[in-house]
Design a protein around this motif. Structure first.
Motif, mmCIF file in Angstrom:
data_model
loop_
_atom_site.group_PDB
_atom_site.id
_atom_site.type_symbol
_atom_site.label_atom_id
_atom_site.label_comp_id
_atom_site.label_asym_id
_atom_site.label_seq_id
_atom_site.Cartn_x
_atom_site.Cartn_y
_atom_site.Cartn_z
ATOM 1 N N VAL A 159 0.851 -1.195 0.000
ATOM 2 C CA VAL A 159 0.000 0.000 0.000
ATOM 3 C C VAL A 159 0.884 1.242 0.000
ATOM 4 O O VAL A 159 2.102 1.155 0.156
ATOM 5 N N ALA A 160 0.252 2.398 -0.160
ATOM 6 C CA ALA A 160 0.990 3.659 -0.143
ATOM 7 C C ALA A 160 1.487 3.958 1.275
ATOM 8 O O ALA A 160 0.893 3.536 2.266
ATOM 9 N N GLU A 161 2.570 4.691 1.323
ATOM 10 C CA GLU A 161 3.149 5.073 2.617
ATOM 11 C C GLU A 161 2.141 5.845 3.462
ATOM 12 O O GLU A 161 2.032 5.646 4.669
ATOM 13 N N ASN A 162 1.393 6.722 2.831
ATOM 14 C CA ASN A 162 0.305 7.456 3.482
ATOM 15 C C ASN A 162 -0.594 8.005 2.385
ATOM 16 O O ASN A 162 -0.370 7.741 1.194
ATOM 17 N N ASP A 163 -1.613 8.777 2.757
ATOM 18 C CA ASP A 163 -2.588 9.215 1.759
ATOM 19 C C ASP A 163 -2.085 10.337 0.864
ATOM 20 O O ASP A 163 -2.813 10.793 -0.029
ATOM 21 N N SER A 164 -0.854 10.799 1.068
ATOM 22 C CA SER A 164 -0.294 11.821 0.186
ATOM 23 C C SER A 164 1.008 11.363 -0.467
ATOM 24 O O SER A 164 1.726 12.168 -1.051
ATOM 25 N N SER A 165 1.316 10.059 -0.349
ATOM 26 C CA SER A 165 2.548 9.517 -0.907
ATOM 27 C C SER A 165 2.222 8.368 -1.838
ATOM 28 O O SER A 165 1.240 7.653 -1.640
ATOM 29 N N TYR A 166 3.043 8.193 -2.859
ATOM 30 C CA TYR A 166 2.859 7.053 -3.738
ATOM 31 C C TYR A 166 4.050 6.096 -3.645
ATOM 32 O O TYR A 166 4.284 5.294 -4.535
ATOM 33 N N LEU A 167 4.788 6.165 -2.529
ATOM 34 C CA LEU A 167 5.840 5.190 -2.275
ATOM 35 C C LEU A 167 5.200 3.907 -1.750
ATOM 36 O O LEU A 167 4.452 3.934 -0.778
ATOM 37 N N PRO A 168 5.472 2.761 -2.372
ATOM 38 C CA PRO A 168 4.889 1.507 -1.873
ATOM 39 C C PRO A 168 5.545 1.064 -0.573
ATOM 40 O O PRO A 168 6.746 1.287 -0.356
ATOM 41 N N THR A 169 4.768 0.459 0.295
ATOM 42 C CA THR A 169 5.259 -0.082 1.562
ATOM 43 C C THR A 169 4.544 -1.389 1.841
ATOM 44 O O THR A 169 3.523 -1.704 1.245
ATOM 45 N N TYR A 174 6.656 -1.308 6.809
ATOM 46 C CA TYR A 174 8.012 -1.535 6.317
ATOM 47 C C TYR A 174 8.154 -0.927 4.922
ATOM 48 O O TYR A 174 7.220 -0.962 4.129
ATOM 49 N N ALA A 175 9.344 -0.410 4.654
ATOM 50 C CA ALA A 175 9.629 0.086 3.303
ATOM 51 C C ALA A 175 9.535 -1.072 2.323
ATOM 52 O O ALA A 175 9.735 -2.240 2.674
ATOM 53 N N ALA A 176 9.232 -0.756 1.077
ATOM 54 C CA ALA A 176 9.018 -1.799 0.077
ATOM 55 C C ALA A 176 10.230 -2.708 -0.083
ATOM 56 O O ALA A 176 10.087 -3.894 -0.370
ATOM 57 N N GLY A 177 11.413 -2.160 0.102
ATOM 58 C CA GLY A 177 12.620 -2.961 -0.052
ATOM 59 C C GLY A 177 13.027 -3.720 1.191
ATOM 60 O O GLY A 177 14.004 -4.460 1.185
ATOM 61 N N ASP A 178 12.282 -3.549 2.283
ATOM 62 C CA ASP A 178 12.635 -4.164 3.564
ATOM 63 C C ASP A 178 11.541 -5.111 4.030
ATOM 64 O O ASP A 178 11.078 -5.036 5.162
ATOM 65 N N GLY A 179 11.095 -5.986 3.143
ATOM 66 C CA GLY A 179 10.015 -6.895 3.489
ATOM 67 C C GLY A 179 10.345 -7.745 4.705
ATOM 68 O O GLY A 179 11.444 -8.303 4.796
ATOM 69 N N PRO A 180 9.419 -7.863 5.658
ATOM 70 C CA PRO A 180 9.681 -8.634 6.874
ATOM 71 C C PRO A 180 9.819 -10.127 6.621
ATOM 72 O O PRO A 180 10.307 -10.862 7.471
ATOM 73 N N LEU A 181 9.373 -10.595 5.436
ATOM 74 C CA LEU A 181 9.428 -12.023 5.122
ATOM 75 C C LEU A 181 10.350 -12.335 3.948
ATOM 76 O O LEU A 181 10.222 -13.376 3.306
ATOM 77 N N ASN A 182 11.288 -11.428 3.669
ATOM 78 C CA ASN A 182 12.161 -11.633 2.505
ATOM 79 C C ASN A 182 12.950 -12.934 2.596
ATOM 80 O O ASN A 182 13.129 -13.635 1.592
ATOM 81 N N GLU A 183 13.436 -13.276 3.784
ATOM 82 C CA GLU A 183 14.185 -14.524 3.923
ATOM 83 C C GLU A 183 13.281 -15.721 3.660
ATOM 84 O O GLU A 183 13.715 -16.734 3.098
ATOM 85 N N GLN A 184 12.022 -15.612 4.054
ATOM 86 C CA GLN A 184 11.081 -16.701 3.826
ATOM 87 C C GLN A 184 10.771 -16.863 2.337
ATOM 88 O O GLN A 184 10.614 -17.970 1.835
#
Length: 596
Positions: A159-169, A174-184
């Protein structure tokens, strides 16, 4: 017969508009009735239209933001008249929407640290349960592979970081590049499985809503998909976002741009949509989502319907009927897809259409608590999928596929099913749908945390409180249960420390060894033990060990050890960027524990 909905060609664009005849005999709002997006009611002399599914939410209630209420006022009520159709009124305006002006200095996430391998081509028929990727503690689904043998998973939600941002999270946590399940993700792919990632969902703001234009949105999608090596993605459109026409059209334009570019690059990608449904099929707003995509010539690989939360008005007497209602919804969707594709000059066979259909029930108790999806409903759904060769079976969610600590409950939980069941019982029923010939968990060794040695402690003059099912415990707390001592691995309440489990990650408790005698299995099964044991005195000498220096960019999980400023620290749970030496008031405020 009065037909409330029909399609009319837009003279300006040449496209078809969904039209609705308006009646004046609008019902009075009733708190016990479930309403869907587009339904109208009268309350206190005013007419309101539902923006998404709702029940019990009072129309006209003061709110801070328009998205805080499922209702929008559409005018004063009028006296009931004979139900004769008036002049047709468009539900949505499909005229061209001006493209927003692109913002300067557009930012994209940093994916340089993403190392999850590459996805594969998915089978034509799969069971892929949803995993709440931001649930706590993180569900290590790949570590369950030896027990469950599930190769495929749907991870939500981006989803978007917030309602005024289009950065995916990841769920804004978590930031899009820091997925909590990346190792999985990497682990399951090494075993021969894969993941799909879902964009959107009911909570938070989808990035297609905040993105300024289709090109920027396309680039955000493409960067994420390439970073995670995805070959299948899902767009979960529900709630208020079903009626946000400009953003839905922008999303369809972006998906077409994305598909065209990836085809040119020889990169395979499946696109699925997840939509709410009734036993009678998709709602008009759900149909619009598909039409907007087809208007842009997007190839839709599948439509996944959420066979849950129907409401008493459309699904009466749901007890022991949730499987039947889900099957009715899938059959209704089949007929709707026939007509939709026919409108675009395409004739698809029943076999082709069934392969495009996915079903996702909410296992156990639904949000509408009178609707409960039992194990027998799961078996009925599995039989239907086998008979029709559906494209996908799923469920919400793997995180919930276990009995609650108190057994059967009268409330909905995000961590358990609220019904009596065995651990992962729904998953094991549905997993019969998967072809496991190319899946081999033995390709990967056991998780590192399985090789840890339980603490050996001297309990002289040390006392701990008896475990209480109503007490909240956090990582590091110790209790006594049945004359044994247990230590909490993460936040827990109501989980019995002595409950037998097959895998150590199935319980938040770890036993604390109090006997100085070293278990005999260590000699044969744990050759990595770096300890010298004096067999005459039973004393244990710990050999010096070295650990890697802590890095703010590195992801650590429970049990990982690091050196920092000359001291040794052990992670208590998933962490990244948390200074091990940071001063905290309480031990649970830090993911690190100093051990040397």
């Amino acid at each position: 017969m009065f037909r409330p909905f029909y399609y009319e060609k837009n003279k300006k664009t040449g496209k078809k508009n969904l039209m609705r005849h308006m009646r004046q005999n609008i019902p009075t709002w009733n708190s016990s009735i479930a309403y869907w997006g587009g339904d109208r009611v009268i309350y206190n002399g005013k007419t309101y239209e539902a923006k998404w599914w709702t029940q019990g939410d009072i129309p006209g209630k003061p709110v801070q933001h328009e998205w805080d209420t499922p209702w929008k006022a559409v005018g004063q009520s009028t006296a009931p008249t004979e139900p004769e159709p008036e002049e047709p009124t468009p539900i949505v305006d499909l005229a061209d929407v001006p493209e927003p002006v692109p913002k300067e200095n557009i930012l994209y996430p940093d994916y340089s640290g993403v190392d999850v391998g590459q996805g594969i081509q998915w089978p034509k028929a799969v069971f892929a349960p949803y995993v709440d990727a931001t649930g706590w503690p993180p569900l290590t689904f790949a570590n369950l592979a030896n027990e469950l043998m599930i190769p495929y998973f749907n991870l939500g939600f981006i989803v978007a970081e917030n309602d005024s941002s289009y950065l995916p999270t990841w769920g804004t946590y978590y930031a899009a590049g820091d997925g909590p399940l990346n190792e999985q993700i990497k682990l399951i792919r090494e075993m021969g499985g894969d993941v799909s990632v879902s964009f959107g969902g009911l909570s938070n703001v989808p990035i297609h809503v905040t993105a300024p234009n289709a090109n920027i949105l396309k680039e955000q999608y493409k960067a994420f998909i390439k970073a995670y090596g995805l070959t299948r993605v899902d767009f979960d459109i529900e709630g208020q976002w079903l009626s946000d026409t400009p953003s839905l059209k922008r999303n369809s334009e972006a998906l077409k741009l994305l598909q065209d570019e990836l085809i040119d690059e020889g990169y395979p990608l499946e696109i699925w949509f997840t939509l709410p449904v009734l036993p009678s099929g998709l709602t008009p707003l759900g149909i619009d989502v598909l039409r907007y995509a087809l208007d842009e010539d997007v190839t839709i690989n599948g439509v996944n319907i959420m066979t849950m939360d129907y409401g008493e008005a459309v699904a009466p007497n749901p007890e022991n009927n949730m499987g039947d209602y889900g099957i009715a919804a899938a059959e209704s969707l089949l007929n709707q897809l026939k007509f939709i594709y026919a409108d675009y000059g395409m004739t698809l066979s029943d076999e082709e259409l069934y392969s495009m259909i996915g079903m996702t029930p909410m296992i156990g108790m639904n949000d509408i608590t009178t609707e409960v999806f039992y194990q027998e409903d799961a078996r009925e759904t599995l039989d239907y999928a086998n008979n029709k060769n559906l494209g996908m079976l799923s469920m919400w969610s793997l995180n919930r596929d276990k009995e609650c600590p108190g057994g059967e409950t009268n409330y909905v939980s995000i961590t358990c099913s609220s019904v009596l069941q065995k651990p992962y019982e729904f998953s094991k029923i549905f997993n019969e749908y998967n072809d496991l010939r190319n899946f081999d968990p033995d390709l990967i060794g056991p998780p590192e945390e399985m090789n840890e040695i339980p603490d050996i402690v001297d309990l002289t003059d040390v006392t701990y409180a008896e475990w209480s099912p109503t007490q909240i415990y956090v990582a590091g707390d110790r209790v006594i249960y049945n004359d044994n001592i247990y230590e909490a691995k993460w936040w827990t309440q109501g989980d019995n420390p002595g409950q037998p489990v097959k895998n150590e990650w199935d319980t938040p408790w770890s036993p604390v060894i109090t006997d100085i005698e070293i278990p005999s299995i260590m000699d044969e099964e744990l050759p990595f033990l770096e300890e010298l044991i004096d067999t005459e005195t039973d004393e244990v000498e710990i050999l010096p060990q070295t650990y890697p220096e802590w890095s703010a960019k590195q992801i650590y999980v429970a049990g990982d050890r690091v050196e920092y400023e000359g001291k040794i620290f052990e992670a208590k749970w998933w962490t990244q960027g948390d200074d091990p030496s940071a001063v905290v008031k309480y031990p649970w405020e830090s993911p690190w524990e100093r051990i040397g």
